[in-house]
Design an enzyme around this catalytic site. Structure first.
Site, PDB file in Angstrom:
ATOM      1  N   HIS A   1      -8.301   3.018   7.508  1.00 16.95           N
ATOM      2  CA  HIS A   1      -9.395   3.102   6.349  1.00 16.95           C
ATOM      3  C   HIS A   1     -10.287   1.780   6.619  1.00 16.95           C
ATOM      4  CE1 HIS A   1      -6.250   0.570   4.617  1.00 16.95           C
ATOM      5  NE2 HIS A   1      -7.303  -0.004   3.949  1.00 16.95           N
TER       6      HIS A   1
ATOM      7  N   ASP B   1     -12.190  -1.028   4.098  1.00 15.17           N
ATOM      8  CA  ASP B   1     -12.235  -1.199   2.613  1.00 15.17           C
ATOM      9  C   ASP B   1     -13.713  -1.075   2.031  1.00 15.17           C
ATOM     10  OD1 ASP B   1      -9.492  -2.002   2.601  1.00 15.17           O
ATOM     11  OD2 ASP B   1     -10.067  -4.077   2.797  1.00 15.17           O
TER      12      ASP B   1
ATOM     13  N   HIS C   1      -8.686  -0.374   9.811  1.00 23.16           N
ATOM     14  CA  HIS C   1      -7.309  -0.899   9.703  1.00 23.16           C
ATOM     15  C   HIS C   1      -6.309   0.126   9.121  1.00 23.16           C
ATOM     16  CE1 HIS C   1      -9.072  -2.355   6.060  1.00 23.16           C
ATOM     17  NE2 HIS C   1      -7.854  -2.488   5.556  1.00 23.16           N
TER      18      HIS C   1
ATOM     19  N   ARG D   1       8.116  -4.437   3.081  1.00 20.67           N
ATOM     20  CA  ARG D   1       6.778  -5.379   3.425  1.00 20.67           C
ATOM     21  C   ARG D   1       6.178  -5.193   2.240  1.00 20.67           C
ATOM     22  NH1 ARG D   1       1.621  -4.670   5.253  1.00 20.67           N
ATOM     23  NH2 ARG D   1       1.005  -6.449   6.617  1.00 20.67           N
TER      24      ARG D   1
HETATM   25  C1  LIG Z   1     -11.578  -2.053  -5.712  1.00 21.47           C
HETATM   26  C2  LIG Z   1     -10.839  -1.080  -4.878  1.00 21.47           C
HETATM   27  C3  LIG Z   1     -10.516  -1.021  -3.536  1.00 21.47           C
HETATM   28  C4  LIG Z   1      -9.664  -0.036  -3.201  1.00 21.47           C
HETATM   29  C5  LIG Z   1      -9.955   0.686  -4.418  1.00 21.47           C
HETATM   30  C6  LIG Z   1      -9.871  -0.172  -5.732  1.00 21.47           C
HETATM   31  O1  LIG Z   1     -10.268   0.402  -6.833  1.00 21.47           O
HETATM   32  C7  LIG Z   1      -8.360  -0.858  -5.891  1.00 21.47           C
HETATM   33  C8  LIG Z   1      -7.651  -0.311  -4.733  1.00 21.47           C
HETATM   34  C9  LIG Z   1      -8.053  -0.341  -3.224  1.00 21.47           C
HETATM   35  C10 LIG Z   1      -7.320   0.347  -2.253  1.00 21.47           C
HETATM   36  C11 LIG Z   1      -6.202  -0.377  -1.644  1.00 21.47           C
HETATM   37  C12 LIG Z   1      -5.808   0.260  -0.652  1.00 21.47           C
HETATM   38  C13 LIG Z   1      -6.591   0.738   0.471  1.00 21.47           C
HETATM   39  C14 LIG Z   1      -7.928   1.205  -0.360  1.00 21.47           C
HETATM   40  C15 LIG Z   1      -8.844   2.235   0.665  1.00 21.47           C
HETATM   41  C16 LIG Z   1      -7.099   2.212  -1.542  1.00 21.47           C
HETATM   42  O2  LIG Z   1      -7.092   3.674  -1.335  1.00 21.47           O
HETATM   43  O3  LIG Z   1      -7.186   1.427  -2.571  1.00 21.47           O
HETATM   44  C17 LIG Z   1      -8.578   0.469  -1.156  1.00 21.47           C
HETATM   45  C18 LIG Z   1      -9.754   0.642  -2.074  1.00 21.47           C
HETATM   46  C19 LIG Z   1     -10.983   0.309  -1.232  1.00 21.47           C
HETATM   47  O4  LIG Z   1     -11.316  -0.537  -0.317  1.00 21.47           O
HETATM   48  O5  LIG Z   1     -11.934   1.363  -1.197  1.00 21.47           O
HETATM   49  O1  LIG Z   2      -0.725  -4.309   3.689  1.00 18.33           O
HETATM   50  C1  LIG Z   2      -1.684  -4.594   4.391  1.00 18.33           C
HETATM   51  O2  LIG Z   2      -1.703  -5.306   5.359  1.00 18.33           O
HETATM   52  C2  LIG Z   2      -3.196  -4.025   4.336  1.00 18.33           C
HETATM   53  C3  LIG Z   2      -3.278  -3.697   2.981  1.00 18.33           C
HETATM   54  C4  LIG Z   2      -4.662  -3.049   3.011  1.00 18.33           C
HETATM   55  O3  LIG Z   2      -5.488  -2.590   3.966  1.00 18.33           O
HETATM   56  C5  LIG Z   2      -5.543  -2.766   1.454  1.00 18.33           C
HETATM   57  O4  LIG Z   2      -4.918  -3.132   0.410  1.00 18.33           O
HETATM   58  O5  LIG Z   2      -6.381  -2.367   1.571  1.00 18.33           O
HETATM   59 FE   LIG Z   3      -7.489  -2.315   3.477  1.00 19.24          FE
END
Ligand SMILES: C=C1C[C@]23C[C@@]1(O)CC[C@H]2[C@@]12CCC[C@@](C)(C(=O)O1)[C@H]2[C@@H]3C(=O)O
Ligand SMILES: O=C(O)CCC(=O)C(=O)O
Ligand SMILES: [Fe+2]
Length: 343
Positions: A222, A224, A279, A290
């Site tokens: 994905h 961010d 990533h 982890r």
């Molecule tokens: C601000 C945010 C980015 C995120 C969605 C969120 O509301 C909080 C969780 C974040 C996260 C962490 C894991 C990967 C990710 C793609 C997800 O599913 O939740 C990211 C979200 C993002 O960057 O879109």
């Molecule tokens: O766990 C990690 O190293 C990556 C986590 C991550 O990609 C995320 O929270 O968006």
């Molecule tokens: Fe991420």
């Protein structure tokens, strides 16, 4: 101001995409969590890794600009965040994730909510589940912490608050350097950086000990959504980033250094000069839990984002879009979101 959590409120998930597995009770990897083998990644022995930038280096801004352009990510050292604070946050995260499943579910992210315990938001896009549980904090964590530890929640809240405060400062410093390297005016830089202040999220990630790690996936590929994400990894390997022309590259944890990822919002602002980095987290050979701490520095949901600092010969590659609309587009289309706002 329109908060980030508000942007996620209208994007409910089915409970099967929110509730993690009861990891403690599983002795073999369920078929629902078996992923096809992942491709080989370049390991650190291949001497290929994201650049490391020392924040006290007078050339830090230039080096960060190069790293964002070439990799969409870099590691930062000498960032001034005390090592003890990482240990304290990690220890509180460990305390949370080691609670019995039934207790953790008391802080479950609600269907229309943004914060709390649950699966990653990208879950619905994959037909297999990830070996992952997360806890999302936006601002104060007191409501969920009280549900988890009715008589002992203060320490968790204080540590998370302190961490978010320090990470916000660091994110602002980094954003200044990043935007300056794009030749954006001081006025525009201040407009973007000050808007980001309250639109942040802290995600505690746990990848529990797995009975068959080589067939599981920690976090699927994905990008961010943030401007930048600042990531602290515990001592366990797993994070890989994708580099065009090379493939998956391992990012090993280095004591005290932080990984900075370019997110989609910076990708748009920079007119794709700084691409958001793909990533994932693999479980390969993982023989212990982890943990990682991801701090997302975003923009308020009513902020209209479009490419900045274009020279007279450059055309914007993306149309202007509110952060709220972009989050909505991404929630429906994941990796296609950027192409859907392309002009
Ligand atoms: C601000 C945010 C980015 C995120 C969605 C969120 O509301 C909080 C969780 C974040 C996260 C962490 C894991 C990967 C990710 C793609 C997800 O599913 O939740 C990211 C979200 C993002 O960057 O879109
Ligand atoms: O766990 C990690 O190293 C990556 C986590 C991550 O990609 C995320 O929270 O968006
Ligand atoms: Fe991420």
């Amino acid at each position: 101001m329109s908060t980030l959590s508000e942007a996620y409120r209208d994007l409910p998930h089915h409970p099967r995409h929110v509730i993690p597995l009861d990891f403690d009770s599983v002795r073999t990897l369920p078929d629902s969590h078996v992923w096809p083998p992942t491709s080989h990644a370049f390991e650190s022995e291949d001497r290929l890794s994201i650049p490391t930038v020392d924040l006290t280096d007078p050339d830090a801004g230039k080096l960060i600009g190069h790293a964002c352009e070439a990799w969409g990510a870099f590691q930062v050292t000498n960032h001034d965040i005390p090592l003890d604070l990482f240990h304290e946050v990690e220890s509180e995260a460990r305390r949370l994730f080691s609670l019995p499943t039934g207790q953790k579910l008391k802080a479950l992210r609600s269907p229309g909510g943004a914060t709390g315990y649950g699966l990653a938001r990208i879950s619905p896009f994959f037909n297999k589940y990830m070996w992952h549980e997360g806890f999302t904090i936006m601002g104060s964590s007191i409501d969920h912490a009280r549900d988890l530890w009715p008589n002992d929640y203060q320490r968790f809240c204080d540590v998370m608050e302190d961490y978010q405060k320090k990470l916000k400062e660091l994110a602002r410093t980094l954003m200044h350097l990043v935007l300056k390297s794009l030749d954006i005016s001081e006025e525009e830089i201040s407009r973007v950086v000050s808007a980001g202040g309250d639109s942040t999220a802290l995600q505690l990630n746990s990848y529990p000990l797995c009975p068959d790690p080589n067939r599981a996936m920690g976090l699927a590929p994905h990008t961010d959504t943030s401007l930048v994400t600042i990531l602290h990894q515990s001592t366990v390997n797993g994070l890989q980033i994708f580099k065009e022309g090379v493939g998956w590259v391992l990012v090993s944890p280095t004591n005290g250094s932080l990984v900075v990822n370019v997110g989609d919002l910076l990708h748009i602002l920079s007119n794709a000069k700084f691409p958001s980095v793909l990533h994932r987290v693999v479980m390969k050979d993982q023989n212990q839990q982890r943990l990682s701490l991801a701090y997302f520095y975003c923009l308020p949901s009513d902020f209209h984002i479009s490419p900045l600092a274009l020279s007279s010969t450059q055309m914007p590659l993306y149309r202007s879009v509110s952060v709220r609309d972009y989050i909505g587009i991404k929630a429906k289309n994941l990796e296609k979101a950027l192409s859907l706002i392309r002009i």
